[in-house]
Scaffold this motif. Sequence first.
Motif, mmCIF file in Angstrom:
data_model
loop_
_atom_site.group_PDB
_atom_site.id
_atom_site.type_symbol
_atom_site.label_atom_id
_atom_site.label_comp_id
_atom_site.label_asym_id
_atom_site.label_seq_id
_atom_site.Cartn_x
_atom_site.Cartn_y
_atom_site.Cartn_z
ATOM 1 N N SER A 146 0.655 94.022 72.785
ATOM 2 C CA SER A 146 0.450 95.467 72.889
ATOM 3 C C SER A 146 -0.341 95.799 74.149
ATOM 4 N N ASN A 203 5.262 90.129 74.567
ATOM 5 C CA ASN A 203 4.870 89.832 73.183
ATOM 6 C C ASN A 203 3.602 90.528 72.727
ATOM 7 N N GLN A 239 2.442 89.693 68.969
ATOM 8 C CA GLN A 239 2.701 90.488 67.762
ATOM 9 C C GLN A 239 4.200 90.525 67.488
ATOM 10 N N GLU A 240 4.545 90.353 66.240
ATOM 11 C CA GLU A 240 5.953 90.292 65.849
ATOM 12 C C GLU A 240 6.707 91.556 66.235
ATOM 13 N N SER A 241 6.044 92.697 66.160
ATOM 14 C CA SER A 241 6.714 93.963 66.471
ATOM 15 C C SER A 241 7.065 94.076 67.949
ATOM 16 N N TYR A 242 6.436 93.259 68.781
ATOM 17 C CA TYR A 242 6.737 93.280 70.216
ATOM 18 C C TYR A 242 7.686 92.153 70.614
ATOM 19 N N ASN A 265 13.297 97.036 76.911
ATOM 20 C CA ASN A 265 12.065 96.260 76.785
ATOM 21 C C ASN A 265 11.340 96.107 78.118
ATOM 22 N N ASN A 315 4.072 86.289 65.581
ATOM 23 C CA ASN A 315 2.666 86.668 65.516
ATOM 24 C C ASN A 315 1.791 85.540 66.034
#
Length: 460
Positions: free
Chosen positions: A333, A331, A386-389, A279, A393
Amino acid sequence: MRWYIVLFILALLTTGVFAQDAPVVEVTVNVPDPAVTAVNTELATLRSEINWLWTCIAAFMVFFMQAGFAYVEAGFTRAKNVVNILMKNFIDFCLGSIFFWLIGFSIMFGDQMFPGFGIGIPGLADSLIVKNGTPDKWGFAFLIFQMVFAATAATIVSGAMAERTKFVSYIVFSILITALIYPMFGSLAWAGLWGRGKGFLELQGFIDFAGSTVVHSIGGWAGLAGALILGPRIGKYQEGKLFPILGHNMSMAALGVFILWFGWFGFNPGSTTSVSGGNFAVIAVTTNMAAVSGALASMIVTWILFKKPDIGLSLNGALAGLVAITSPCANVSISSAVLIGLIAGILVVVSVLFFDRIHIDDPVGAVSVHGVCGAWGTLAAGLFAQESYGGINGLFFGGEFSVVVVQLTGIGIAFVWSFGMSSVIFLALKYTIGLRVSEDEEITGLDILEHGNEAYPISK
């Protein structure tokens, strides 16, 4: 042949055991292999030691940021005060290390006096990182990483109060911010990093991955209190007009920004304290992109406002982007990071002009860069996450408004705590040992009268 043997054979034949398509049953017996166990243990140890190494390398990079702060502040101020600036940046790290070890670390990460809220029981850091007389190696790595963060919060203040503060008074405040002001707020947001229970803001879901508020705004709001109580430098504001006091060396300031930029790759990616999952690579990119967009935004804004691109504000634009992305770096993009940095680059110019308009003299723009843009970055985490990061969210990606409320709560508590406590301390210093140098000292320069030395002595 006995009859029961014949029956047994017939039974086997009828159940298909001897048939060609009969299923083959394999029985596996797990017998621990000492060699395999030893290898697995060694790999686990190596993985931990790599994480410790990464944390220490990141700490060394953040330590180097002290040189960056020193050069930025020295370049943005006048030649007659350079020794004073360098001394403050040098000594506040030395004092900060001692007092963070003595009391600050335990307040920030120790057993909480108010469980579920924060503020650890004061004591030597050794009480947390030495167990039965044996040093906890990870604990030592964690201590040096947190120690350089504490020093960063302290050194931010020196820029906002440059060119007119008594050195002895600055020393006293540097001790108090690293021992009390910074770690007390830090315990609300980061106490859980050491596993002795989470702080109040952590439990609410506060996002501040690497310290836009915990480190930068705490330092920025303390600097604002100091600048207000000190008053402006002689000649800065006359008859309601602004008379700019230019820095003496933009080469030095630019080099300082490059050093800080480099150090930020330890500040933000290093806050993972682990290489597992990679990460840190994502964080390195978001950190860089916010910095470049902040610098470009500031350059364009000054070009429009002043008809020429301003070097000082462009440099501060990069720092503004770095400060802003420090909270949401894990968290968001890349595109969000660019937008966060862009807004920070615009905001820092507007903020510098605003403080000048209300006659708050901040020689290096520390309040705008660290206080204002630190607050913006913390709010941005609640908007762009963003949840994917990072597992949650923000408002702009379908998250609840409560996420923003939590971020605003953290920002508000940080301002009230740091600005309030710093004001009390600075006022106490002002009316006891004195906070500001005399008019003659300020005109002559702090280097000669405070330190008996010059950064650029004239050869005889």
